[in-house]
Design a protein around this motif. Structure first.
Motif, PDB file in Angstrom:
ATOM      1  N   ALA A 135      17.065-129.931  23.943  1.00  0.00           N
ATOM      2  CA  ALA A 135      18.085-130.587  24.761  1.00  0.00           C
ATOM      3  C   ALA A 135      18.694-129.594  25.746  1.00  0.00           C
ATOM      4  N   LEU A 136      18.959-128.371  25.298  1.00  0.00           N
ATOM      5  CA  LEU A 136      19.489-127.345  26.192  1.00  0.00           C
ATOM      6  C   LEU A 136      18.471-127.008  27.282  1.00  0.00           C
ATOM      7  N   GLY A 137      17.199-126.921  26.896  1.00  0.00           N
ATOM      8  CA  GLY A 137      16.134-126.624  27.852  1.00  0.00           C
ATOM      9  C   GLY A 137      15.975-127.709  28.899  1.00  0.00           C
ATOM     10  N   LEU A 138      16.117-128.965  28.501  1.00  0.00           N
ATOM     11  CA  LEU A 138      16.012-130.070  29.450  1.00  0.00           C
ATOM     12  C   LEU A 138      17.148-130.050  30.471  1.00  0.00           C
ATOM     13  N   LEU A 139      18.244-129.416  30.111  1.00  0.00           N
ATOM     14  CA  LEU A 139      19.373-129.301  31.029  1.00  0.00           C
ATOM     15  C   LEU A 139      19.343-128.000  31.817  1.00  0.00           C
ATOM     16  N   GLY A 140      18.237-127.260  31.720  1.00  0.00           N
ATOM     17  CA  GLY A 140      18.059-126.088  32.569  1.00  0.00           C
ATOM     18  C   GLY A 140      18.257-124.744  31.915  1.00  0.00           C
ATOM     19  N   ALA A 141      18.648-124.685  30.650  1.00  0.00           N
ATOM     20  CA  ALA A 141      18.794-123.401  29.962  1.00  0.00           C
ATOM     21  C   ALA A 141      17.393-122.834  29.721  1.00  0.00           C
ATOM     22  N   PRO A 142      17.119-121.613  30.181  1.00  0.00           N
ATOM     23  CA  PRO A 142      15.768-121.043  30.038  1.00  0.00           C
ATOM     24  C   PRO A 142      15.374-120.807  28.580  1.00  0.00           C
ATOM     25  N   ASP A 143      14.127-121.146  28.251  1.00  0.00           N
ATOM     26  CA  ASP A 143      13.619-120.932  26.895  1.00  0.00           C
ATOM     27  C   ASP A 143      13.685-119.471  26.476  1.00  0.00           C
ATOM     28  N   SER A 144      13.576-118.565  27.435  1.00  0.00           N
ATOM     29  CA  SER A 144      13.596-117.133  27.118  1.00  0.00           C
ATOM     30  C   SER A 144      14.949-116.694  26.561  1.00  0.00           C
ATOM     31  N   GLN A 145      15.991-117.475  26.782  1.00  0.00           N
ATOM     32  CA  GLN A 145      17.318-117.145  26.277  1.00  0.00           C
ATOM     33  C   GLN A 145      17.634-117.836  24.962  1.00  0.00           C
ATOM     34  N   LEU A 146      16.780-118.742  24.522  1.00  0.00           N
ATOM     35  CA  LEU A 146      17.065-119.568  23.344  1.00  0.00           C
ATOM     36  C   LEU A 146      16.138-119.229  22.191  1.00  0.00           C
ATOM     37  N   GLU A 147      16.709-119.187  20.979  1.00  0.00           N
ATOM     38  CA  GLU A 147      15.919-118.967  19.775  1.00  0.00           C
ATOM     39  C   GLU A 147      16.376-119.970  18.723  1.00  0.00           C
ATOM     40  N   ALA A 148      15.435-120.666  18.120  1.00  0.00           N
ATOM     41  CA  ALA A 148      15.753-121.645  17.085  1.00  0.00           C
ATOM     42  C   ALA A 148      15.333-121.094  15.728  1.00  0.00           C
ATOM     43  N   VAL A 149      16.275-121.057  14.786  1.00  0.00           N
ATOM     44  CA  VAL A 149      15.994-120.570  13.435  1.00  0.00           C
ATOM     45  C   VAL A 149      16.531-121.570  12.426  1.00  0.00           C
ATOM     46  N   SER A 150      15.946-121.565  11.242  1.00  0.00           N
ATOM     47  CA  SER A 150      16.368-122.471  10.190  1.00  0.00           C
ATOM     48  C   SER A 150      16.866-121.690   8.983  1.00  0.00           C
ATOM     49  N   PHE A 151      17.984-122.132   8.439  1.00  0.00           N
ATOM     50  CA  PHE A 151      18.483-121.585   7.187  1.00  0.00           C
ATOM     51  C   PHE A 151      18.362-122.597   6.059  1.00  0.00           C
ATOM     52  N   GLY A 152      17.892-123.810   6.381  1.00  0.00           N
ATOM     53  CA  GLY A 152      17.745-124.842   5.353  1.00  0.00           C
ATOM     54  C   GLY A 152      19.064-125.094   4.654  1.00  0.00           C
ATOM     55  N   LYS A 153      19.025-125.075   3.322  1.00  0.00           N
ATOM     56  CA  LYS A 153      20.246-125.321   2.545  1.00  0.00           C
ATOM     57  C   LYS A 153      20.893-124.016   2.077  1.00  0.00           C
TER      58      LYS A 153
END
Length: 177
Positions: A135-153
């Motif tokens: 969603a951030l990328g679709l609004l123009g935030a560059p992928d190079s600045q974004l990192e997605a991580v999971s902590f689960g529970k």
């Protein structure tokens, strides 16, 4: 006779693979929201306008200073990674802020409640983080600045087994580095 049958079958197979769909005039948008379709230049309005979608101008009121005040958490329904409409403004604000500074790095942390197995929750947390990143990328935030991580529970925001506590744990947090 077999040869004629084989030729007929091959011709029928190739004809069935053909498509009458015109792929030349497919409306495509780049990440800045600008229509790329050939319809955009015609006097009849862009493909975006024809579908009733209002373009978002993420350039206006972009802040250059400190991290935006207010929430940085997107909450999700049980077993879902669909972003609810009430979080659209939050995502737009953060996209504008991220886009304003090319050196800014952001981690989107996906979390789940305690229901389900470890692997399932790690995967669901990753899908939630990726949904916000997308969603951030679709609004123009560059992928190079974004990192997605999971902590689960593994990192609950609120301890407890009641529904209210679990609802607060089903989240994605935007964390600036």
């Amino acid at each position: 006779m077999k040869r004629w049958f084989l030729v007929f079958f091959a011709t029928a197979l190739l004809a069935a693979c053909g498509s009458s769909v015109n792929l030349d005039n497919v409306p495509v948008e780049d990440k800045s929201g600008t229509p790329v379709s050939s319809e955009a230049g015609s006097g009849t309005g862009s493909a975006v306008e024809k579908r009733g979608v209002t373009p978002v101008d993420i350039e206006k009121s972009g802040s250059q200073g400190a991290v935006p005040a207010g929430p940085r958490i997107v909450y999700f329904d049980l077993d879902s990674f669909v972003i609810k409409p009430e979080f659209q403004t939050l995502i737009e604000t953060h996209a504008r802020f991220i886009k304003a500074d090319k050196a800014r790095k952001v981690a989107i942390e996906g979390h789940t409640d305690e229901r389900g197995g470890r692997e399932y929750n790690l995967a669901l947390g990753q899908k939630r983080a990726e949904a916000v990143r997308s969603a951030l990328g679709l609004l123009g935030a560059p992928d190079s600045q974004l990192e997605a991580v999971s902590f689960g529970k593994e990192k609950p925001a609120v301890p407890g087994n009641d529904e209210a506590a679990m609802a607060k744990n089903r989240r994605a947090e935007i964390s600036y580095r």
